[in-house]
Design an enzyme around this catalytic site. Sequence first.
Site, PDB file in Angstrom:
ATOM      1  N   VAL A  27       0.826  -1.199   0.000  1.00 24.22           N
ATOM      2  CA  VAL A  27       0.000   0.000   0.000  1.00 24.22           C
ATOM      3  C   VAL A  27       0.863   1.253   0.000  1.00 24.22           C
ATOM      4  O   VAL A  27       1.880   1.326   0.691  1.00 24.22           O
ATOM      5  CB  VAL A  27      -0.920   0.000   1.246  1.00 24.22           C
ATOM      6  CG1 VAL A  27      -1.628   1.342   1.404  1.00 24.22           C
ATOM      7  CG2 VAL A  27      -1.925  -1.131   1.158  1.00 24.22           C
TER       8      VAL A  27
ATOM      9  N   GLY B  12      -0.436  -6.239   1.585  1.00 26.11           N
ATOM     10  CA  GLY B  12      -1.418  -6.424   0.509  1.00 26.11           C
ATOM     11  C   GLY B  12      -0.816  -7.067  -0.713  1.00 26.11           C
ATOM     12  O   GLY B  12      -1.459  -7.847  -1.410  1.00 26.11           O
TER      13      GLY B  12
ATOM     14  N   ALA C  83     -31.380   7.094 -18.744  1.00 27.84           N
ATOM     15  CA  ALA C  83     -31.584   5.687 -18.388  1.00 27.84           C
ATOM     16  C   ALA C  83     -31.415   4.762 -19.588  1.00 27.84           C
ATOM     17  O   ALA C  83     -31.196   3.559 -19.422  1.00 27.84           O
ATOM     18  CB  ALA C  83     -32.960   5.491 -17.764  1.00 27.84           C
TER      19      ALA C  83
END
Length: 585
Positions: A152, A195, A457
Site C-alpha cells: 500500500v 497487501g 436511463a
Amino acid sequence: MSYYSMPTYFQNMLTVGRPLASPNTENEASLKKIEREIADLATQMRAEGRSDKSLNESGQMTASQRVQALVDEGTWLPLNSLFNPEDNVEGSTAIVKGLGRISGRWAVVVASDNKKLAGAWVPGQAENLIRASDTAKMLRIPLVYVLNCSGVKLDMQEQVFPNRRGGGTPFYRNAELQQMGIPVIVGIYGTNPAGGGYHSISPTILVAHSKANMAVGGAGILGGMNPKGYVDLEGAEQLIEIEEGYKADPPGTVAVHFNETGFFREVYTEELGVLEAIKKYMAQIPAYDLDFFRVDQPKEPLYDAADLYSIVPLNPKRGYNIYEVLGRLFDGSELLEYKRGYGPEMVTGLVKVDGLLLGVVANVQGILANYPEYRGPNATGIGGKLYRQGLVKMNEFVTLCGRDRIPIVWIQDTTGIDVGDEAERAELLGLGQSLIYSIETSGVPQIEITLRKGTAAAHYVLGGPQGNNTNAFSLGVATTEIYVMNGETAAAAMYSRRLAKDQKAGKDLQPVIDKMNHLIEDYVEKSKPAFCAKTGLVDEIVPLPGLRAYIRAFACAVYQNPKSMCAFHQMLLPRSLREFETWKP
C-alpha cells in the site's frame, strides 16, 4: 455437403452496407485528431515514473515488456489504459491491464506497473482490479497476474486499504473465480509485502522469480510493531538497524516459500522463465477448438473498417446509416435481422465474428415517420430515442439470446427514452426495467460500445456497464459522449425556474445565464472520450477500425470454455425470424 450446421440460417445471411461513395475527409481528420490525443495521453501515462532504461539496467523488465513477452503476438488489447479516477500523481492506477491470448487461450492479464512506486497499491487500483476479475468472470477465462506489488502507498492508506470495494476485495474475487472453476495464475517478481503478499498468495498457481518474495509484512512494518505513538531518535535508529538487516534477508523469500511452505510451485532465475511457466499452465487449461462452435467459415467484412471515419459523424446532430456500421464490423457484412420494421428505432439480429454467432442490438438514427404508434398516425419519431415497440423487441431478442446461449454486442447511440404522459401510458418506464430484467436473467456475456451518445436511463437499458453480472467490458470511440442529458437541456432543467423568477422580480438575468453556460461547458468537458476513460465510464477508448478486434476477442473468449451451450439445431431465435430472411436492404 455443408461442413457447418443449419446452412439456410447461418451461412446464407443477407449482406448490409455498400461501398463508401466518397470519404468525408473533414470528419475523418477530426476523429483521427481525437484518437491521437487519446493515444498521446496513454503514452504519457506509461512514461510516468521510473524510466524503462533504469529498470532494464537494474535487471528488471517493465510491466509492458513482460506483457508483450507473455501474450501471443498481435493479440494484446488494452483495457482501462487511462483509468485514473482519483487523479493519482503517478498518472494511473499503477497496473497494465487488458485482454490477451496466451498459448492460444484468451485471458485477462494484469501486470503491476513497476515503473510507479514498484507497483504499489494506489487509489483506484482496487476498482481496476475488480473490473479485471469481473471481465474474467463474465467471459469464464483465466485471470493472469504479472505481479510486482510493493504494498500500500501508506500516505494514502484510507483511499486504498478499507471499504467494500477497497484493497482486500480482489482477494475475495480470486476466491470467487476459483469456486467457479476459473483459474488465477500469477508470476511473482520483486518484493510483495502485506497487501502485495495477499495479492501473491490468493491466485491458484504461484510461479516466482528467484529474487521475489511475499510476506505478511516487510522490514518497515516489523519495525513499527510496538508503536509508542511517536518516533524519537532511539526509535529512528532501531528502524535503520532493522532496515539494513532486511535488505540482505527480507521475509518470505524463495527459500521459505518454495523449499518450506511449498506455496511457490516453480522458481526461475530468469524473468522470461516465469513467463514461460505461465504459458505452460495456460496451455493446460480447458479450451474448446473454436470450430466446435462455428456456424460458418471465418471471413472479413466486405467493406473497410476505415470507412467508419466517414460514416459516423462527430457532430451529434447528424444522422448516419447504422447498417453501414454493421457492414464494417461483422463477418461478410452479414446480418440475420429480427423483426425488421417493428420497433424501427432499433436493429436486432444475428451476426458472426470469426465464424462465431453473436447477437447485436444497435440504435437507428434519422426520422421515423408515423411512429411511435401510441402518439397517433402523424407522429414523428427520432432515431436514438427508445419507444414502446423497440423496448418490446429488445426484451424478446435478449430473452431468446439467453435461451439459445448467444452472447450479445450492444452498439449504443441514444438520446434517451421517450417522455411525457403518452410515454407513461405506453409503459416505457416498466418496459425499460423489463429490459434490465431480461439482460440480468439472460445469463449470457455481453459487451457495450457507446458509438456516440449514451444518455439518461437508456444508457443503462442498452446493455450498459451497470450490468455487473453480464457486461464483460464497455468501449468508447472518438465520438463517444456520456451524460444524463445534453448540457443545454440540463441547464434549462436546472435554471429555467430561476430565470422566470428573476425576470418577474425585475432582476438582471445575466448572472443566471452565465451559470447556465458554465454548466453547459462543464457537461461538454465531462462527457468527452478522455474523461470517460479516466473515470471508468468506459473501459477503453478504441480507434474506430479497432472495434472489430475487441469484438472478435470477446467472441473467441466467450466460446473458449462456456458454462452452458445450446445446440444450433435446437435454437429458437433463428427460426423465429425466418420470415425476414428474404429481405434485401
